[in-house]
Design a protein around this motif. Structure first.
Motif, PDB file in Angstrom:
ATOM      1  N   GLY A 108       0.600  -1.964   6.580  1.00  0.00           N
ATOM      2  CA  GLY A 108       0.859  -2.328   5.190  1.00  0.00           C
ATOM      3  C   GLY A 108      -0.314  -2.917   4.441  1.00  0.00           C
ATOM      4  O   GLY A 108      -0.366  -2.835   3.214  1.00  0.00           O
ATOM      5  N   CYS A 109      -1.278  -3.497   5.173  1.00  0.00           N
ATOM      6  CA  CYS A 109      -2.395  -4.171   4.500  1.00  0.00           C
ATOM      7  C   CYS A 109      -3.251  -3.212   3.681  1.00  0.00           C
ATOM      8  O   CYS A 109      -4.026  -3.658   2.824  1.00  0.00           O
ATOM      9  CB  CYS A 109      -3.265  -4.898   5.525  1.00  0.00           C
ATOM     10  N   SER A 110      -3.138  -1.915   3.917  1.00  0.00           N
ATOM     11  CA  SER A 110      -3.967  -0.935   3.213  1.00  0.00           C
ATOM     12  C   SER A 110      -3.401  -0.512   1.873  1.00  0.00           C
ATOM     13  O   SER A 110      -4.027   0.279   1.158  1.00  0.00           O
ATOM     14  CB  SER A 110      -4.176   0.298   4.103  1.00  0.00           C
ATOM     15  N   ALA A 111      -2.220  -1.007   1.509  1.00  0.00           N
ATOM     16  CA  ALA A 111      -1.600  -0.625   0.240  1.00  0.00           C
ATOM     17  C   ALA A 111      -2.291  -1.315  -0.937  1.00  0.00           C
ATOM     18  O   ALA A 111      -3.045  -2.272  -0.780  1.00  0.00           O
ATOM     19  CB  ALA A 111      -0.115  -0.980   0.258  1.00  0.00           C
ATOM     20  N   ASP A 112      -2.008  -0.824  -2.147  1.00  0.00           N
ATOM     21  CA  ASP A 112      -2.513  -1.477  -3.350  1.00  0.00           C
ATOM     22  C   ASP A 112      -2.010  -2.905  -3.451  1.00  0.00           C
ATOM     23  O   ASP A 112      -2.719  -3.789  -3.933  1.00  0.00           O
ATOM     24  CB  ASP A 112      -2.047  -0.713  -4.604  1.00  0.00           C
ATOM     25  N   GLU A 113      -0.781  -3.099  -2.990  1.00  0.00           N
ATOM     26  CA  GLU A 113      -0.142  -4.389  -3.201  1.00  0.00           C
ATOM     27  C   GLU A 113       0.914  -4.616  -2.129  1.00  0.00           C
ATOM     28  O   GLU A 113       1.566  -3.671  -1.681  1.00  0.00           O
ATOM     29  CB  GLU A 113       0.513  -4.385  -4.597  1.00  0.00           C
ATOM     30  N   ILE A 114       1.067  -5.865  -1.709  1.00  0.00           N
ATOM     31  CA  ILE A 114       2.153  -6.256  -0.809  1.00  0.00           C
ATOM     32  C   ILE A 114       3.050  -7.230  -1.564  1.00  0.00           C
ATOM     33  O   ILE A 114       2.590  -8.275  -2.034  1.00  0.00           O
ATOM     34  CB  ILE A 114       1.625  -6.918   0.473  1.00  0.00           C
ATOM     35  N   VAL A 115       4.309  -6.849  -1.711  1.00  0.00           N
ATOM     36  CA  VAL A 115       5.300  -7.660  -2.423  1.00  0.00           C
ATOM     37  C   VAL A 115       6.334  -8.124  -1.415  1.00  0.00           C
ATOM     38  O   VAL A 115       6.835  -7.326  -0.616  1.00  0.00           O
ATOM     39  CB  VAL A 115       5.974  -6.849  -3.548  1.00  0.00           C
ATOM     40  N   MET A 116       6.673  -9.400  -1.441  1.00  0.00           N
ATOM     41  CA  MET A 116       7.596  -9.959  -0.457  1.00  0.00           C
ATOM     42  C   MET A 116       8.843 -10.512  -1.121  1.00  0.00           C
ATOM     43  O   MET A 116       8.748 -11.212  -2.135  1.00  0.00           O
ATOM     44  CB  MET A 116       6.890 -11.053   0.346  1.00  0.00           C
ATOM     45  N   SER A 117       9.996 -10.192  -0.566  1.00  0.00           N
ATOM     46  CA  SER A 117      11.229 -10.807  -1.044  1.00  0.00           C
ATOM     47  C   SER A 117      11.166 -12.300  -0.709  1.00  0.00           C
ATOM     48  O   SER A 117      10.440 -12.710   0.211  1.00  0.00           O
ATOM     49  CB  SER A 117      12.447 -10.152  -0.405  1.00  0.00           C
ATOM     50  N   PRO A 118      11.896 -13.147  -1.434  1.00  0.00           N
ATOM     51  CA  PRO A 118      11.739 -14.600  -1.267  1.00  0.00           C
ATOM     52  C   PRO A 118      11.918 -15.119   0.154  1.00  0.00           C
ATOM     53  O   PRO A 118      11.223 -16.059   0.562  1.00  0.00           O
ATOM     54  CB  PRO A 118      12.821 -15.162  -2.194  1.00  0.00           C
ATOM     55  N   SER A 119      12.811 -14.522   0.934  1.00  0.00           N
ATOM     56  CA  SER A 119      13.083 -15.028   2.282  1.00  0.00           C
ATOM     57  C   SER A 119      12.332 -14.294   3.379  1.00  0.00           C
ATOM     58  O   SER A 119      12.570 -14.528   4.555  1.00  0.00           O
ATOM     59  CB  SER A 119      14.588 -14.953   2.568  1.00  0.00           C
ATOM     60  N   SER A 120      11.434 -13.395   3.011  1.00  0.00           N
ATOM     61  CA  SER A 120      10.741 -12.583   4.002  1.00  0.00           C
ATOM     62  C   SER A 120       9.569 -13.336   4.625  1.00  0.00           C
ATOM     63  O   SER A 120       9.223 -14.446   4.222  1.00  0.00           O
ATOM     64  CB  SER A 120      10.255 -11.273   3.369  1.00  0.00           C
ATOM     65  N   ALA A 121       8.939 -12.705   5.618  1.00  0.00           N
ATOM     66  CA  ALA A 121       7.797 -13.303   6.313  1.00  0.00           C
ATOM     67  C   ALA A 121       6.823 -12.206   6.708  1.00  0.00           C
ATOM     68  O   ALA A 121       7.200 -11.040   6.863  1.00  0.00           O
ATOM     69  CB  ALA A 121       8.255 -14.070   7.542  1.00  0.00           C
ATOM     70  N   ALA A 122       5.559 -12.588   6.891  1.00  0.00           N
ATOM     71  CA  ALA A 122       4.527 -11.620   7.272  1.00  0.00           C
ATOM     72  C   ALA A 122       3.516 -12.289   8.195  1.00  0.00           C
ATOM     73  O   ALA A 122       3.365 -13.509   8.189  1.00  0.00           O
ATOM     74  CB  ALA A 122       3.826 -11.067   6.033  1.00  0.00           C
ATOM     75  N   GLY A 123       2.844 -11.471   8.989  1.00  0.00           N
ATOM     76  CA  GLY A 123       1.789 -12.014   9.841  1.00  0.00           C
ATOM     77  C   GLY A 123       1.833 -11.497  11.259  1.00  0.00           C
ATOM     78  O   GLY A 123       2.004 -10.316  11.492  1.00  0.00           O
ATOM     79  N   MET A 137       3.365 -16.089  12.058  1.00  0.00           N
ATOM     80  CA  MET A 137       4.083 -15.545  10.908  1.00  0.00           C
ATOM     81  C   MET A 137       4.051 -16.572   9.783  1.00  0.00           C
ATOM     82  O   MET A 137       4.130 -17.784  10.024  1.00  0.00           O
ATOM     83  CB  MET A 137       5.531 -15.224  11.285  1.00  0.00           C
ATOM     84  N   LEU A 138       3.957 -16.081   8.541  1.00  0.00           N
ATOM     85  CA  LEU A 138       3.957 -16.948   7.374  1.00  0.00           C
ATOM     86  C   LEU A 138       5.116 -16.585   6.458  1.00  0.00           C
ATOM     87  O   LEU A 138       5.475 -15.414   6.339  1.00  0.00           O
ATOM     88  CB  LEU A 138       2.638 -16.818   6.603  1.00  0.00           C
ATOM     89  N   SER A 139       5.666 -17.578   5.796  1.00  0.00           N
ATOM     90  CA  SER A 139       6.719 -17.325   4.820  1.00  0.00           C
ATOM     91  C   SER A 139       6.138 -16.591   3.625  1.00  0.00           C
ATOM     92  O   SER A 139       4.911 -16.480   3.474  1.00  0.00           O
ATOM     93  CB  SER A 139       7.333 -18.654   4.358  1.00  0.00           C
ATOM     94  N   ALA A 140       7.001 -16.112   2.762  1.00  0.00           N
ATOM     95  CA  ALA A 140       6.544 -15.372   1.586  1.00  0.00           C
ATOM     96  C   ALA A 140       5.595 -16.223   0.741  1.00  0.00           C
ATOM     97  O   ALA A 140       4.522 -15.754   0.339  1.00  0.00           O
ATOM     98  CB  ALA A 140       7.746 -14.920   0.757  1.00  0.00           C
ATOM     99  N   LYS A 141       5.965 -17.460   0.474  1.00  0.00           N
ATOM    100  CA  LYS A 141       5.111 -18.325  -0.342  1.00  0.00           C
ATOM    101  C   LYS A 141       3.771 -18.580   0.334  1.00  0.00           C
ATOM    102  O   LYS A 141       2.715 -18.545  -0.303  1.00  0.00           O
ATOM    103  CB  LYS A 141       5.818 -19.652  -0.621  1.00  0.00           C
TER     104      LYS A 141
END
Length: 299
Positions: A154-169, A251-255
């Protein structure tokens, strides 16, 4: 345990996966090796939720391509063969290539909820996403987790948008080695490895030698380097910033993800679709960020 070598072979693959999910799969395999039987629904609930079965679709001129469940090369590496849940790196890349060349598609949204998976084919899938940039907008919408191999893609996209309760990392790569000599001795089994080629029999039995351990660590480091470089290129930061910052495995929260530069904004799938003229009307929103302006300018 009846089939320890099957479990060991699975664990010794190279994984870019959220640790909790990987351990859940290993535990499931261990219980099955001990003779515990699970129904298809229970297997699915443990390792591959029904949402992994989402199909690619069109919302007006927007193509929605799913990246859900465990990511594996070509065929499933998990025992959940009854549902076909999860994604293959090769299949995902093919789906992106297909919609990228479809003149009816003006923008692509990747519907992402994945714990990551096997590293094989993942950098190639990320390259397929990167190849779309500049041709039409491609946005990753995170609706749950965008972990490890999922973030690698996903990091190669133009943009990463996260729903409020999601997480990434969970940026990182791991493998494992089980020394099963003691367990085999307990069962009265003595195994001898006969091989040709200096290193052909290494890592098959007994404690790891320093040389073998260094070789395995070198492979892990190589995959991690590929991961870091792809993230740095996709997010427009240095490799050092990834290694020393958000690329250390948590993992990090959306914020937190937005604050650390892992993601660009917080919004729901409906809001992201609305930005590209699909789905329900968009609610009032703030002035777009630089990456969002760039994505919209491509449309």
């Amino acid at each position: 345990m009846k089939y320890p070598h099957i479990l060991a072979a699975f664990a010794s693959e190279f994984w870019a996966m959220e640790p909790g999910k990987l351990l859940a799969i290993v535990d499931l395999l261990a219980m099955q090796a001990d003779g515990v039987k699970f129904g298809a629904e229970e297997i699915e609930a443990r390792i591959s939720p029904a949402t992994a079965n989402a199909l690619a679709r069109r919302e007006g001129a927007v193509a929605v391509v799913p990246l859900r469940g465990i990511i594996s090369p070509r065929v499933s590496l998990t025992p959940n063969s009854s549902t076909g849940g999860g994604a293959t790196a090769e299949g995902f890349a093919s789906a992106i290539d297909q919609v990228a060349t479809d003149d009816r598609v003006k923008a692509i949204i990747v519907d992402a909820d994945t714990p990551g998976g096997n590293v094989l084919g993942v950098d190639e899938a990320s390259a397929a996403v990167a190849a779309v940039r500049g041709r039409k907008p491609i946005v990753v919408q995170v609706t749950g987790n965008l972990a490890s191999a999922g973030y690698w893609i996903g990091c190669s996209a133009d943009e990463i948008v996260m729903s409020p309760s999601s997480a990434a990392g969970a940026i990182g790569v791991r493998t494992a080695y089980d020394d099963m000599t003691a367990a085999m001795e307990k069962q009265g089994i003595t195994r001898e490895i006969i091989s040709a080629g200096k290193f052909k029999g290494e890592g098959l039995l007994g404690p790891l030698s320093d040389e073998t351990r260094a070789y395995m660590q070198g492979r892990i480091d190589e995959y991690y380097g590929m991961f870091v470089d792809r993230v740095a290129a996709g997010r427009g930061v240095t490799a050092a910033a990834v290694r020393d910052g958000f690329g250390q495995g948590r993992m990090l929260s959306a914020k937190q993800a937005v604050r650390e530069g892992m993601a660009d904004r917080i919004a729901t799938m409906a809001e992201t679709l609305a930005r590209f003229g699909a789905g329900a009307p968009s609610p009032e929103r703030t002035f777009p960020r630089e990456r969002e302006r760039r994505a919209l300018a491509l449309g």
